[in-house]
Design a protein around this motif. Structure first.
Motif, PDB file in Angstrom:
ATOM      1  N   UNK A  83       0.832  -1.210   0.000  1.00  0.00           N
ATOM      2  CA  UNK A  83       0.000   0.000   0.000  1.00  0.00           C
ATOM      3  C   UNK A  83       0.864   1.256   0.000  1.00  0.00           C
ATOM      4  N   UNK A  84       1.915   1.248   0.812  1.00  0.00           N
ATOM      5  CA  UNK A  84       2.772   2.434   0.930  1.00  0.00           C
ATOM      6  C   UNK A  84       3.440   2.806  -0.384  1.00  0.00           C
ATOM      7  N   UNK A  85       3.655   1.839  -1.260  1.00  0.00           N
ATOM      8  CA  UNK A  85       4.260   2.135  -2.564  1.00  0.00           C
ATOM      9  C   UNK A  85       3.382   3.059  -3.410  1.00  0.00           C
ATOM     10  N   UNK A  86       2.084   3.066  -3.140  1.00  0.00           N
ATOM     11  CA  UNK A  86       1.166   3.903  -3.917  1.00  0.00           C
ATOM     12  C   UNK A  86       0.894   5.263  -3.276  1.00  0.00           C
ATOM     13  N   UNK A  87       1.270   5.433  -2.013  1.00  0.00           N
ATOM     14  CA  UNK A  87       0.939   6.654  -1.260  1.00  0.00           C
ATOM     15  C   UNK A  87       2.044   7.691  -1.407  1.00  0.00           C
ATOM     16  N   UNK A  88       1.629   8.927  -1.688  1.00  0.00           N
ATOM     17  CA  UNK A  88       2.574  10.041  -1.771  1.00  0.00           C
ATOM     18  C   UNK A  88       2.563  10.894  -0.505  1.00  0.00           C
ATOM     19  N   UNK A  89       1.366  11.116   0.071  1.00  0.00           N
ATOM     20  CA  UNK A  89       1.232  11.951   1.266  1.00  0.00           C
ATOM     21  C   UNK A  89       0.247  11.279   2.214  1.00  0.00           C
ATOM     22  N   UNK A  90       0.585  11.284   3.509  1.00  0.00           N
ATOM     23  CA  UNK A  90      -0.310  10.738   4.534  1.00  0.00           C
ATOM     24  C   UNK A  90      -0.607  11.828   5.559  1.00  0.00           C
ATOM     25  N   UNK A  91      -1.883  11.967   5.908  1.00  0.00           N
ATOM     26  CA  UNK A  91      -2.299  12.926   6.927  1.00  0.00           C
ATOM     27  C   UNK A  91      -3.221  12.217   7.914  1.00  0.00           C
ATOM     28  N   UNK A  92      -3.110  12.585   9.180  1.00  0.00           N
ATOM     29  CA  UNK A  92      -3.983  12.022  10.204  1.00  0.00           C
ATOM     30  C   UNK A  92      -4.536  13.156  11.053  1.00  0.00           C
ATOM     31  N   UNK A  93      -5.837  13.070  11.334  1.00  0.00           N
ATOM     32  CA  UNK A  93      -6.499  14.019  12.235  1.00  0.00           C
ATOM     33  C   UNK A  93      -7.268  13.223  13.274  1.00  0.00           C
ATOM     34  N   UNK A  94      -7.308  13.731  14.479  1.00  0.00           N
ATOM     35  CA  UNK A  94      -8.165  13.154  15.509  1.00  0.00           C
ATOM     36  C   UNK A  94      -9.343  14.112  15.670  1.00  0.00           C
ATOM     37  N   UNK A  95     -10.543  13.596  15.457  1.00  0.00           N
ATOM     38  CA  UNK A  95     -11.767  14.384  15.541  1.00  0.00           C
ATOM     39  C   UNK A  95     -12.501  14.036  16.836  1.00  0.00           C
ATOM     40  N   UNK A  96     -13.002  15.037  17.507  1.00  0.00           N
ATOM     41  CA  UNK A  96     -13.759  14.860  18.739  1.00  0.00           C
ATOM     42  C   UNK A  96     -15.199  15.308  18.457  1.00  0.00           C
ATOM     43  N   UNK A  97     -16.188  14.425  18.682  1.00  0.00           N
ATOM     44  CA  UNK A  97     -17.577  14.786  18.379  1.00  0.00           C
ATOM     45  C   UNK A  97     -18.071  15.951  19.243  1.00  0.00           C
ATOM     46  N   UNK A  98     -18.898  16.775  18.634  1.00  0.00           N
ATOM     47  CA  UNK A  98     -19.566  17.828  19.375  1.00  0.00           C
ATOM     48  C   UNK A  98     -20.684  17.224  20.213  1.00  0.00           C
ATOM     49  N   UNK A  99     -21.256  18.019  21.103  1.00  0.00           N
ATOM     50  CA  UNK A  99     -22.336  17.530  21.974  1.00  0.00           C
ATOM     51  C   UNK A  99     -23.560  17.077  21.160  1.00  0.00           C
ATOM     52  N   UNK A 100     -23.763  17.646  19.979  1.00  0.00           N
ATOM     53  CA  UNK A 100     -24.950  17.324  19.180  1.00  0.00           C
ATOM     54  C   UNK A 100     -24.660  16.377  18.013  1.00  0.00           C
ATOM     55  N   UNK A 101     -23.440  15.841  17.952  1.00  0.00           N
ATOM     56  CA  UNK A 101     -23.091  14.918  16.869  1.00  0.00           C
ATOM     57  C   UNK A 101     -23.836  13.603  16.987  1.00  0.00           C
ATOM     58  N   UNK A 102     -24.325  13.041  15.872  1.00  0.00           N
ATOM     59  CA  UNK A 102     -24.980  11.725  15.950  1.00  0.00           C
ATOM     60  C   UNK A 102     -24.000  10.615  16.354  1.00  0.00           C
ATOM     61  N   UNK A 103     -22.702  10.830  16.101  1.00  0.00           N
ATOM     62  CA  UNK A 103     -21.692   9.882  16.564  1.00  0.00           C
ATOM     63  C   UNK A 103     -21.131  10.429  17.867  1.00  0.00           C
TER      64      UNK A 103
END
Length: 104
Positions: A83-103
């Motif tokens: 898989x890494x052979x095909x990837x040029x850029x990798x980004x990671x974000x950690x998302x925190x749900x809001x109080x009204x998020x369905x998740x």
């Protein structure tokens, strides 16, 4: 709960090959170790050649444990190199749900 959003920019034209390899060799290994796939996407409009996937965790500790187990799996070590052979850029974000998020 937290959601990890990973965005991979792959080489131009590599989205179909990446997704095919992922489904055939990587998805079941990854799902064995990571608890909740929230979604798996490719871009159609906007920045192209991107694959975005999201994974849910109870907290950062669960994420660390799960990802450590994934990277120790010999099957993952084999496929991630491909898989890494095909990837040029990798980004990671950690998302925190809001109080009204369905998740939550």
């Amino acid at each position: 709960m937290i959601v990890e959003q990973r965005t991979y920019t792959v080489k131009p034209g590599a989205v179909p090959a990446y997704l095919d390899l992922y489904v055939r060799e990587a998805m079941e290994v990854q799902k064995k170790h990571l608890p909740r796939m929230v979604g798996y996407f490719s871009t159609d409009i906007g920045a192209l050649n991107q694959i975005i996937h999201m994974w849910g965790y109870a907290d950062l500790n669960e994420r660390a444990r799960c990802r450590a187990a994934l990277y120790e799996d010999p099957a993952w070590q084999v496929v991630v190199k491909k898989l890494l052979e095909m990837i040029e850029v990798m980004e990671t974000r950690i998302l925190v749900p809001t109080a009204f998020s369905p998740i939550k």
